[in-house]
Design an enzyme around this catalytic site. Structure first.
Site, mmCIF file in Angstrom:
data_model
loop_
_atom_site.group_PDB
_atom_site.id
_atom_site.type_symbol
_atom_site.label_atom_id
_atom_site.label_comp_id
_atom_site.label_asym_id
_atom_site.label_seq_id
_atom_site.Cartn_x
_atom_site.Cartn_y
_atom_site.Cartn_z
ATOM 1 N N THR A 100 0.826 -1.219 0.000
ATOM 2 C CA THR A 100 0.000 0.000 0.000
ATOM 3 C C THR A 100 0.856 1.263 0.000
ATOM 4 O OG1 THR A 100 -1.691 -1.201 1.228
ATOM 5 C CG2 THR A 100 -1.836 1.200 1.270
ATOM 6 N N HIS A 127 -6.056 0.661 -7.131
ATOM 7 C CA HIS A 127 -6.807 -0.055 -6.104
ATOM 8 C C HIS A 127 -6.914 -1.500 -6.550
ATOM 9 C CE1 HIS A 127 -9.868 -1.304 -3.274
ATOM 10 N NE2 HIS A 127 -10.446 -1.906 -4.303
#
Ligand code: CDP
Ligand code: MG
Length: 149
Positions: A100, A127
């Site tokens: 992330t 994403h």
């Protein structure tokens, strides 16, 4: 091993920076198959719904603005939404995306190559769904059943 579908978004900054093709190259290198894609103009409402699991987090407003393309004077928040399918697709796309935090993402991953951090916000370009139930909810949010039949 299971055949799965997973949702991938190339967030608005990625589209704006003309790196959608580079990101798709890395997704195709996994061997998974692209089964649906659309460019979507993202409202704050849609961004809030997409990220609702994070509604209580201090970074919620920032990530909603980021997904809606309201950062860096991006004049509109269009992004590329896709569904990828194949064996263990959810984990395979997460691996291709990288960690992330772009500063921790491995070299060669999408986030490792193209992500950046700006005032604490992780602008990590993509994403990718985290698990089968998130994938089902997210695919239904961005696509109609006929798109992925
Ligand atoms: O996207 P991913 O599933 O890897 O991470 P997440 O924990 O579901 O967070 C959603 C998004 O919020 C991340 O992709 C980042 O863009 C952002 N984020 C952030 O900017 N700062 C954090 N401390 C956590 C997440
Ligand atoms: Mg997540």
């Amino acid at each position: 091993m299971a055949i799965e579908k997973t949702l991938v978004l190339i967030k608005p900054d990625g589209r704006k920076r003309r790196i959608t093709g580079l990101a798709i190259d890395k997704l195709e290198a996994t061997g998974l198959e692209l089964v649906a894609a659309r460019v979507v103009r993202v409202t704050e409402k849609l961004a809030q719904e997409h990220y609702k699991e994070h509604a209580a987090q201090p970074f919620f407003n920032a990530i909603v603005r980021y997904l809606a393309g309201e950062t860096h004077a991006i004049e509109h928040g269009r992004l590329l939404a896709m569904v990828w399918e194949g064996e263990d697709a959810i984990a395979a796309v997460r691996r291709a995306a990288g960690a992330t935090d772009p500063e921790k993402a491995a070299p060669g991953t999408i986030r490792g190559c193209f992500g950046r951090k700006c005032a604490g916000l992780m602008e990590n370009v993509v994403h990718a769904s985290s698990n089968p139930s998130d994938a089902a909810r997210e695919i239904a949010l961005w696509f109609s059943p006929s798109d992925i039949a």
